[in-house]
Motif scaffolding. Sequence first.
Motif, PDB file in Angstrom:
ATOM      1  N   HIS A   1      -3.575 -17.505  -1.696  1.00 52.72           N
ATOM      2  CA  HIS A   1      -4.387 -18.759  -1.841  1.00 52.72           C
ATOM      3  C   HIS A   1      -4.269 -19.111  -3.515  1.00 52.72           C
ATOM      4  CE1 HIS A   1      -8.133 -21.266  -2.653  1.00 52.72           C
ATOM      5  NE2 HIS A   1      -7.685 -21.588  -1.300  1.00 52.72           N
TER       6      HIS A   1
ATOM      7  N   TYR B   1      -6.383 -19.456  -5.510  1.00 50.29           N
ATOM      8  CA  TYR B   1      -7.293 -18.715  -6.452  1.00 50.29           C
ATOM      9  C   TYR B   1      -6.770 -17.424  -6.811  1.00 50.29           C
ATOM     10  CZ  TYR B   1     -10.696 -22.138  -5.020  1.00 50.29           C
ATOM     11  OH  TYR B   1     -11.504 -23.474  -5.071  1.00 50.29           O
TER      12      TYR B   1
ATOM     13  N   ASP C   1      -3.275 -24.146  -0.505  1.00 52.19           N
ATOM     14  CA  ASP C   1      -4.807 -24.055   0.026  1.00 52.19           C
ATOM     15  C   ASP C   1      -5.201 -23.624   1.188  1.00 52.19           C
ATOM     16  OD1 ASP C   1      -3.849 -26.313   1.501  1.00 52.19           O
ATOM     17  OD2 ASP C   1      -5.139 -27.581   0.853  1.00 52.19           O
ATOM     18  N   SER C   2      -6.229 -23.776   1.680  1.00 55.39           N
ATOM     19  CA  SER C   2      -6.453 -22.985   3.164  1.00 55.39           C
ATOM     20  C   SER C   2      -5.847 -23.613   4.184  1.00 55.39           C
ATOM     21  CB  SER C   2      -7.982 -22.985   3.627  1.00 55.39           C
ATOM     22  OG  SER C   2      -8.611 -22.812   2.577  1.00 55.39           O
TER      23      SER C   2
ATOM     24  N   MET D   1      -9.056 -16.028   6.089  1.00 57.38           N
ATOM     25  CA  MET D   1      -7.531 -16.550   6.019  1.00 57.38           C
ATOM     26  C   MET D   1      -6.843 -15.526   6.755  1.00 57.38           C
ATOM     27  SD  MET D   1      -7.588 -17.654   2.307  1.00 57.38           S
ATOM     28  CE  MET D   1      -8.450 -19.274   1.303  1.00 57.38           C
TER      29      MET D   1
ATOM     30  N   ASN E   1     -13.553 -21.564   6.631  1.00 57.19           N
ATOM     31  CA  ASN E   1     -14.436 -20.547   5.698  1.00 57.19           C
ATOM     32  C   ASN E   1     -15.339 -19.859   6.848  1.00 57.19           C
ATOM     33  OD1 ASN E   1     -12.991 -22.081   4.038  1.00 57.19           O
ATOM     34  ND2 ASN E   1     -14.155 -21.188   2.395  1.00 57.19           N
TER      35      ASN E   1
ATOM     36  N   SER F   1     -11.109 -28.401   3.726  1.00 53.15           N
ATOM     37  CA  SER F   1     -11.622 -29.344   2.588  1.00 53.15           C
ATOM     38  C   SER F   1     -10.511 -30.554   2.415  1.00 53.15           C
ATOM     39  CB  SER F   1     -12.139 -28.750   1.373  1.00 53.15           C
ATOM     40  OG  SER F   1     -10.868 -27.857   0.895  1.00 53.15           O
TER      41      SER F   1
ATOM     42  N   HIS G   1     -14.118 -29.760  -6.952  1.00 52.77           N
ATOM     43  CA  HIS G   1     -13.638 -29.145  -5.223  1.00 52.77           C
ATOM     44  C   HIS G   1     -15.082 -29.842  -4.409  1.00 52.77           C
ATOM     45  CE1 HIS G   1     -13.014 -26.815  -1.744  1.00 52.77           C
ATOM     46  NE2 HIS G   1     -11.749 -26.434  -2.086  1.00 52.77           N
TER      47      HIS G   1
ATOM     48  N   GLU H   1     -16.614 -28.456  -2.378  1.00 45.68           N
ATOM     49  CA  GLU H   1     -17.709 -27.262  -1.973  1.00 45.68           C
ATOM     50  C   GLU H   1     -18.746 -27.370  -3.245  1.00 45.68           C
ATOM     51  OE1 GLU H   1     -15.797 -23.618  -1.834  1.00 45.68           O
ATOM     52  OE2 GLU H   1     -14.806 -24.030   0.143  1.00 45.68           O
TER      53      GLU H   1
ATOM     54  N   SER I   1      -9.303 -30.710  -2.295  1.00 48.15           N
ATOM     55  CA  SER I   1      -9.192 -29.398  -1.978  1.00 48.15           C
ATOM     56  C   SER I   1      -8.155 -28.863  -3.262  1.00 48.15           C
ATOM     57  CB  SER I   1      -8.273 -29.120  -0.852  1.00 48.15           C
ATOM     58  OG  SER I   1      -7.034 -29.565  -0.842  1.00 48.15           O
ATOM     59  N   THR I   2      -8.207 -27.521  -3.284  1.00 51.66           N
ATOM     60  CA  THR I   2      -7.268 -26.952  -4.327  1.00 51.66           C
ATOM     61  C   THR I   2      -5.884 -27.441  -4.393  1.00 51.66           C
ATOM     62  OG1 THR I   2      -6.587 -25.013  -3.122  1.00 51.66           O
ATOM     63  CG2 THR I   2      -8.558 -24.899  -4.415  1.00 51.66           C
TER      64      THR I   2
ATOM     65  N   MET J   1     -11.845 -13.187  -3.904  1.00 48.97           N
ATOM     66  CA  MET J   1     -10.494 -13.509  -3.970  1.00 48.97           C
ATOM     67  C   MET J   1      -9.906 -12.527  -5.078  1.00 48.97           C
ATOM     68  SD  MET J   1      -9.402 -16.319  -2.498  1.00 48.97           S
ATOM     69  CE  MET J   1      -9.953 -17.449  -1.369  1.00 48.97           C
TER      70      MET J   1
HETATM   71  P1  13P Z   1      -9.127 -24.974  -0.232  1.00 48.21           P
HETATM   72  O1  13P Z   1      -7.878 -24.192  -1.068  1.00 48.21           O
HETATM   73  O2  13P Z   1      -8.900 -25.232   1.149  1.00 48.21           O
HETATM   74  O3  13P Z   1      -9.514 -25.995  -1.072  1.00 48.21           O
HETATM   75  O4  13P Z   1     -10.514 -23.842  -0.264  1.00 48.21           O
HETATM   76  C1  13P Z   1     -11.148 -23.525  -1.198  1.00 48.21           C
HETATM   77  C2  13P Z   1     -11.717 -22.157  -0.932  1.00 48.21           C
HETATM   78  O5  13P Z   1     -12.704 -22.037  -1.295  1.00 48.21           O
HETATM   79  C3  13P Z   1     -11.176 -21.123  -0.026  1.00 48.21           C
HETATM   80  O6  13P Z   1     -11.963 -20.177   0.112  1.00 48.21           O
END
Ligand code: 13P
Length: 329
Positions: free
Chosen positions: A52, A54, A69-70, A93, A143, A158, A226, A228, A242-243, A289
Motif C-alpha cells: 500500500h 503508506y 491504493d486499496s 487488504m 476497510n 475512497s 484524503h 477519510e 484516494s492515495t 501500516m
Molecule cells: P486508499 O489508499 O484506498 O486511499 O485508502 C487509504 C487508507 O487509509 C487505506 O487504509
Amino acid sequence: MVSISELQSYDHAAAYETVRHVIPEVEWAMYADDIEAIQRLKVEHDAVILAHNYMTPEVFHGVADIKGDSLALAREAEKVDAGTIVLAGVHFMAETAKLLNPSKRVLLPDLRSGCSLAESITPEDIAQLRKDHPGAPVVTYVNTSAAVKAASDICCTSGNAVKIITSLGVDKVIMIPDQYLAKNIAALTGVEVVTHPGACEVHERFTPLDIVQIRQGHPGVTVLAHPECPPEVVAEADFAGSTADMQRYVEDEQPASVALITECSMSDNIAAQHPDLEFVRPCNLCPHMKRNTLGAIRKALETGGPEIEVDPSVAAPARRAIDRMLEVH
Ligand code: 13P
Ligand code: SF4
C-alpha cells in the motif's frame, strides 16, 4: 516479481538512487541485508509483494513489486500468478486479496495490522441499519472484515465511492463504516447517506486549523486531503481523493509546493520520485501500516506465515460485494 537474472544483478547501491532524496545513505546501508534477503526469498518462494502507498520508503521503493491504493491492490491481487502474495498493508487488504485470488497463499507480515474502521463495525450493526432504513442498499468501504462485506450489497473504496453510489440510481444509501467518507461523498452525489460512527484514527486527527497553519507557513502551497478526513478539513483543501488520486494529482499538476493531508509515508514515497517539488509533511502515522517492517516481511517469507484464510461461510457473499464494485469501476 524479481527474476533470477534480476536478482543476480540486484545492485543495492544503484537502487539507492530511487530513494536518495528521502533516506540518508547511512540508513539505506542498514537495510541492505534485509532487502537482499527479501529479493532472494521472493524468487525462492515464488512470491510477490503488494504494498500500500503508506509503506515506508525502504519497503515501498526497496522490495515492493506492485504498489497502489486499496482499489489498485484489489485489482492487482486478482491477477497475481505467483504462488504467494505478501500483503504489505493491513488485514482487510490481505483478506480482500485472498477473496479475489483464493488459490494463492496470502501472507500478512504482522497479524496485528488492523484498522480502526474495520474494528468499528460488525454484521449485527448492518442488520440493525437495514431494519432502521428498509430498502436502502448497503455500500461498504473496503476497510472492513470479510464478515461485514458479506452482509453488504456492494463495496467501495475512497477512489471509486462516487461512481459506486451513483451507479445504484437510488435516493438513499447506507454507507458504512466511515462517517467522514460518507459525509464527503454525500456532498458530491446529492444522495441521502445514512452512516455509522466509524473513523480512521489517522485522518480524524487532522483539523481545519492544521491547513490554515500550513498555508500561512507555505504561501502558495497546494493542499490535497484524503476523504477519510472530516468534511471541515476537506473543505479547506484544494483537492480530495484516494492515495492514488493524490499521487496522480502531483504527477499531472506538478505543484511547486504540496501538502498531503494523509498518512506520513505517502509524502515520502512521492517525494522520492519528485525531488524538484517541495513537500510539506504534516505527520500522522498509521501504527497498523507501520508494522510492515523489512524484518517482518523477511520473516513472513522465511516462515510462510502468518497466512490469511477467510471463513468459508462468508467468502462467497463477501466476494460478491467486491465483484459488484469491480464491475462498476
Ligand atoms: P486508499 O489508499 O484506498 O486511499 O485508502 C487509504 C487508507 O487509509 C487505506 O487504509
Ligand atoms: Fe485504517 Fe486509517 Fe490505518 Fe488506513 S490509515 S489502515 S483507514 S487506521
